[in-house]
Enzyme design. Structure first.
Site, PDB file in Angstrom:
ATOM      1  N   HIS A 152       0.828  -1.220   0.000  1.00 54.61           N
ATOM      2  CA  HIS A 152       0.000   0.000   0.000  1.00 54.61           C
ATOM      3  C   HIS A 152       0.858   1.264   0.000  1.00 54.61           C
ATOM      4  O   HIS A 152       0.416   2.299   0.500  1.00 54.61           O
ATOM      5  CB  HIS A 152      -0.937   0.041   1.203  1.00 54.61           C
ATOM      6  CG  HIS A 152      -1.663  -1.242   1.460  1.00 54.61           C
ATOM      7  ND1 HIS A 152      -2.896  -1.523   0.933  1.00 54.61           N
ATOM      8  CD2 HIS A 152      -1.292  -2.350   2.158  1.00 54.61           C
ATOM      9  CE1 HIS A 152      -3.277  -2.737   1.321  1.00 54.61           C
ATOM     10  NE2 HIS A 152      -2.323  -3.264   2.056  1.00 54.61           N
ATOM     11  N   SER A 273      14.606  21.246 -16.846  1.00 54.52           N
ATOM     12  CA  SER A 273      13.409  22.010 -17.168  1.00 54.52           C
ATOM     13  C   SER A 273      13.833  23.254 -17.931  1.00 54.52           C
ATOM     14  O   SER A 273      14.885  23.824 -17.673  1.00 54.52           O
ATOM     15  CB  SER A 273      12.709  22.408 -15.868  1.00 54.52           C
ATOM     16  OG  SER A 273      11.897  23.547 -16.078  1.00 54.52           O
ATOM     17  N   LYS A 279      15.801  21.700 -11.757  1.00 54.03           N
ATOM     18  CA  LYS A 279      15.160  20.405 -11.972  1.00 54.03           C
ATOM     19  C   LYS A 279      16.086  19.380 -12.628  1.00 54.03           C
ATOM     20  O   LYS A 279      16.896  19.697 -13.471  1.00 54.03           O
ATOM     21  CB  LYS A 279      13.913  20.557 -12.859  1.00 54.03           C
ATOM     22  CG  LYS A 279      12.758  21.280 -12.217  1.00 54.03           C
ATOM     23  CD  LYS A 279      12.209  20.598 -10.961  1.00 54.03           C
ATOM     24  CE  LYS A 279      11.464  19.313 -11.256  1.00 54.03           C
ATOM     25  NZ  LYS A 279      10.212  19.543 -11.993  1.00 54.03           N
ATOM     26  N   GLU A 286       9.933   7.866 -17.024  1.00 57.08           N
ATOM     27  CA  GLU A 286       8.547   8.263 -17.317  1.00 57.08           C
ATOM     28  C   GLU A 286       8.140   7.805 -18.710  1.00 57.08           C
ATOM     29  O   GLU A 286       7.006   7.373 -18.928  1.00 57.08           O
ATOM     30  CB  GLU A 286       8.402   9.783 -17.196  1.00 57.08           C
ATOM     31  CG  GLU A 286       8.531  10.263 -15.760  1.00 57.08           C
ATOM     32  CD  GLU A 286       8.667  11.777 -15.678  1.00 57.08           C
ATOM     33  OE1 GLU A 286       7.916  12.392 -14.928  1.00 57.08           O
ATOM     34  OE2 GLU A 286       9.531  12.346 -16.362  1.00 57.08           O
TER      35      GLU A 286
END
Ligand code: ARG
Length: 453
Positions: A152, A273, A279, A286
């Site tokens: 979980h 970024s 960043k 991804e």
């Protein structure tokens, strides 16, 4: 040139030609089509349709076609099979009219796709082996690191980092097996099936199967015309592998976030970024996660295409190839990317260990110690639950506890406040005990060597 036309009074409309043509994607079957056609020429010689000289001429012409760099320039053929035959005619003239004797494009497209899938299963397996190796190497780099295992997405029990990576080893090893299964099922010769009823010529199908390196021959000509199961098998194997990759990607996206801070991804596999100078984004992972949707979509798409089709061949089935090619490409790209990421990760073992120690992930170890001392497990569970609640209220972590705090517990519980001790109690096969994991790593290395062989 068309492979049909006699019974038509006018040709197809330009719209229909554009709509139905498949050359722009089935050109990827060129090599398979030529291989199959060369074997077909040899089979035609054996049944007396071609003389040895004619067969030689045809086989040699196919070799030249394969090497023709400008083959597809300006080609407007209906599909790759038509293109190959048109080219053959350019090379050997009227003799080319004999090549399609007793053969249908329905079995030809099955053959070509089987040959292609067979190759691609090999490529996927090779890439999986590389990934399995990268995972074992990542385990070996931090052999003692302890991390919280999650259920979980809540800290559940401490495990070894190597044990965690071995979980992925199992998943990708099953994927490797699945591609072996997919290959085995694709690897039977469909030629000799004709359009659907079996060929009208006495071909020795077993001989053709040997010629093309197939394990055997298909058993029913109608099945051959109608069947795309072998493509679905490939897409299912690809979907499972992508599914596993997507979970690994998600784990590592989380673990490399500032919130977790366990993993550092190399500059080589991250991007910045355009706006926020600080960043460092995990785009490689991804994208793996994102591409998974496309591959599962390809599986779904073909399922829906074949669903409810009347036997045997229907032109709908031409829609199998784009999802197949798409899935194979995305899978190969993702596996390759995952290998590079796995080789690049740096674990900071202090962070996951701190996550274990700040939590009550050792609670199960304490309850099991009580149970070993004779307390029924449900009661042990209750008692440890109360201990956790009390200490959470006081803001105490396991390592803040003293022998006095544990006076109602068996003596071994004090040592079990150290997560490594609990890990040591899980030495059964498949568990996270250090010896069990060392054995599992050794077994995995051996299995990997077998996969290469
Ligand atoms: N291009 C077709 C396919 O990929 C094969 C041709 C068979 N065409 C036909 N009308 N029977 O399925």
């Amino acid at each position: 040139m068309k492979l049909w036309g006699g019974r038509f009074e006018s040709g197809p409309s330009e719209v229909f030609e554009r709509f139905s043509g498949s050359l722009h994607f089935d050109r990827r079957l060129l090599d398979a089509d030529i291989r199959g056609s060369q074997a077909w020429a040899r089979a035609l010689e054996r049944v007396g349709i071609l003389t040895p000289g004619e067969r030689e001429q045809i086989v040699a012409a196919f070799d030249r076609i394969r090497q023709d760099a400008g083959l597809f320039e300006g080609a407007a053929d209906e599909d790759v099979h038509t293109l190959v035959i048109r080219k053959l005619k350019e090379h050997v003239g009227e003799l080319a009219d004999k090549i399609h004797t007793g053969r249908s494009r329905n079995e030809q497209v099955s053959l070509d796709t089987r040959l292609w899938v067979r190759e691609e299963c090999g490529r996927a397996r090779g890439l999986l082996v590389a990934l399995l190796e990268a995972l074992l190497d990542a385990a070996a780099r931090w052999p003692e690191a302890v991390i919280p295992g999650y259920t979980h997405l809540r800290r559940a029990q401490p495990v070894l980092w190597a044990h965690y990576l071995l979980a992925y080893f199992e998943m990708f090893a099953r994927d490797w097996e699945r591609f072996g299964e997919a290959r085995r099922r694709a690897n039977v010769l469909p030629l000799g099936s004709g359009a659907l009823a079996g060929s009208g010529f006495p071909f020795d199908r077993e001989e053709m199967a040997r010629d093309l390196g197939f394990d055997g021959i298909t058993a029913n000509s109608m099945d051959v015309s109608a069947d795309r199961d072998f493509v679905l098998d490939f897409l299912y194997a690809a979907s499972c592998a992508m599914l596993h990759l997507s979970r690994l990607a998600e784990d590592w996206i989380l673990y490399s976030s500032e919130e977790f801070g366990w993993l550092e991804l190399a500059d080589e596999v991250t991007s910045g970024s355009s706006l926020m100078p600080q960043k460092k984004n995990p785009d490689s992972l991804e994208l793996i996660r994102g591409k998974t949707g496309r591959v599962i979509g390809a599986l779904t798409s073909l399922f829906i295409t074949v669903k409810g089709l009347p036997l045997t061949y229907n032109r709908d089935m031409q829609e199998d190839k784009e999802p197949l090619f798409e899935a194979a490409d995305q899978l190969a790209g993702s596996l390759e990317m995952a290998c590079v990421v796995a080789a690049s990760i740096r674990l900071n073992p202090a962070r996951p260990l701190a996550a274990v120690e700040e939590s009550w992930a050792v609670a199960t170890d304490l309850a099991e110690a009580l149970a070993r001392s004779g307390v029924p497990f449900h009661q042990a569970h209750q008692r440890v639950g109360r201990l956790v609640l009390e200490n959470l209220r006081q803001g105490k972590r396991p390592r803040d506890l003293t022998a006095d705090d544990l006076r109602d517990f068996p003596p071994e519980c004090l040592a079990l406040l150290d997560p490594r001790k609990g890990i040591e109690s899980r030495e059964l096969p498949g568990g996270t005990g250090p010896r069990a994991v060392a054995d599992a790593l050794e077994t995995a290395r051996k299995r990997l060597a077998g996969m290469r062989g």
